[in-house]
Design a protein around this motif. Structure first.
Motif, PDB file in Angstrom:
ATOM      1  N   ASP A 167       0.832  -1.193   0.000  1.00 25.26           N
ATOM      2  CA  ASP A 167       0.000   0.000   0.000  1.00 25.26           C
ATOM      3  C   ASP A 167       0.870   1.249   0.000  1.00 25.26           C
ATOM      4  N   ARG A 168       0.265   2.364  -0.094  1.00 30.80           N
ATOM      5  CA  ARG A 168       1.006   3.621  -0.153  1.00 30.80           C
ATOM      6  C   ARG A 168       1.195   4.240   1.232  1.00 30.80           C
ATOM      7  N   TYR A 169       1.507   3.404   2.208  1.00 29.02           N
ATOM      8  CA  TYR A 169       1.828   3.899   3.541  1.00 29.02           C
ATOM      9  C   TYR A 169       3.218   4.512   3.541  1.00 29.02           C
ATOM     10  N   HIS A 170       3.423   5.465   4.423  1.00 23.86           N
ATOM     11  CA  HIS A 170       4.773   5.972   4.620  1.00 23.86           C
ATOM     12  C   HIS A 170       5.532   4.950   5.456  1.00 23.86           C
ATOM     13  N   SER A 171       6.789   4.744   5.140  1.00 23.99           N
ATOM     14  CA  SER A 171       7.601   3.800   5.894  1.00 23.99           C
ATOM     15  C   SER A 171       7.836   4.348   7.298  1.00 23.99           C
ATOM     16  N   GLY A 172       7.776   3.459   8.282  1.00 27.61           N
ATOM     17  CA  GLY A 172       8.018   3.862   9.663  1.00 27.61           C
ATOM     18  C   GLY A 172       7.593   2.775  10.622  1.00 27.61           C
ATOM     19  N   ASN A 203       5.451   1.076  13.697  1.00 26.02           N
ATOM     20  CA  ASN A 203       4.106   1.130  14.260  1.00 26.02           C
ATOM     21  C   ASN A 203       4.196   1.041  15.777  1.00 26.02           C
ATOM     22  N   ASN A 250       7.276   0.540   2.887  1.00 26.36           N
ATOM     23  CA  ASN A 250       6.550   0.664   1.638  1.00 26.36           C
ATOM     24  C   ASN A 250       7.321  -0.056   0.550  1.00 26.36           C
ATOM     25  N   TYR A 276       7.590   0.491  -2.575  1.00 28.37           N
ATOM     26  CA  TYR A 276       8.292   1.400  -3.481  1.00 28.37           C
ATOM     27  C   TYR A 276       9.608   1.872  -2.858  1.00 28.37           C
ATOM     28  N   ASP A 277       9.589   2.186  -1.563  1.00 30.28           N
ATOM     29  CA  ASP A 277      10.822   2.581  -0.873  1.00 30.28           C
ATOM     30  C   ASP A 277      11.825   1.434  -0.865  1.00 30.28           C
ATOM     31  N   LYS A 316      15.316   3.502  -0.964  1.00 30.67           N
ATOM     32  CA  LYS A 316      15.238   4.772  -0.230  1.00 30.67           C
ATOM     33  C   LYS A 316      15.444   4.606   1.262  1.00 30.67           C
ATOM     34  N   VAL A 317      15.235   3.399   1.778  1.00 28.06           N
ATOM     35  CA  VAL A 317      15.360   3.146   3.212  1.00 28.06           C
ATOM     36  C   VAL A 317      16.420   2.097   3.431  1.00 28.06           C
TER      37      VAL A 317
END
Length: 55
Positions: free
Chosen positions: A29-34, A36, A44, A46-47, A52-53
């Motif tokens: 999904d298009r959640y921001h990485s981080g 919980n 994510n 895509y990241d 990116k991470v």
């Protein structure tokens, strides 16, 4: 994640792992990485694919 049931299912096995291991779930999904509230890193897709991470 689609619903609360699916989220709990994905997190259940990770919660049994010791604290010395990083707990990561890659989500489409298009959640921001981080992190919980359970200390699990939601990454994510895509990241992850674009690097990116850093894990």
């Amino acid at each position: 994640m689609p619903d609360k049931e699916k989220t709990e299912q994905e997190q259940a096995s990770l919660m049994q792992v010791g604290y010395s291991f990083r707990k990561v779930i890659i989500v489409g999904d298009r959640y921001h990485s981080g992190y919980n509230e359970s200390g699990i890193f939601l990454l994510n897709i895509y990241d992850f694919l674009l690097g990116k991470v850093r894990l």
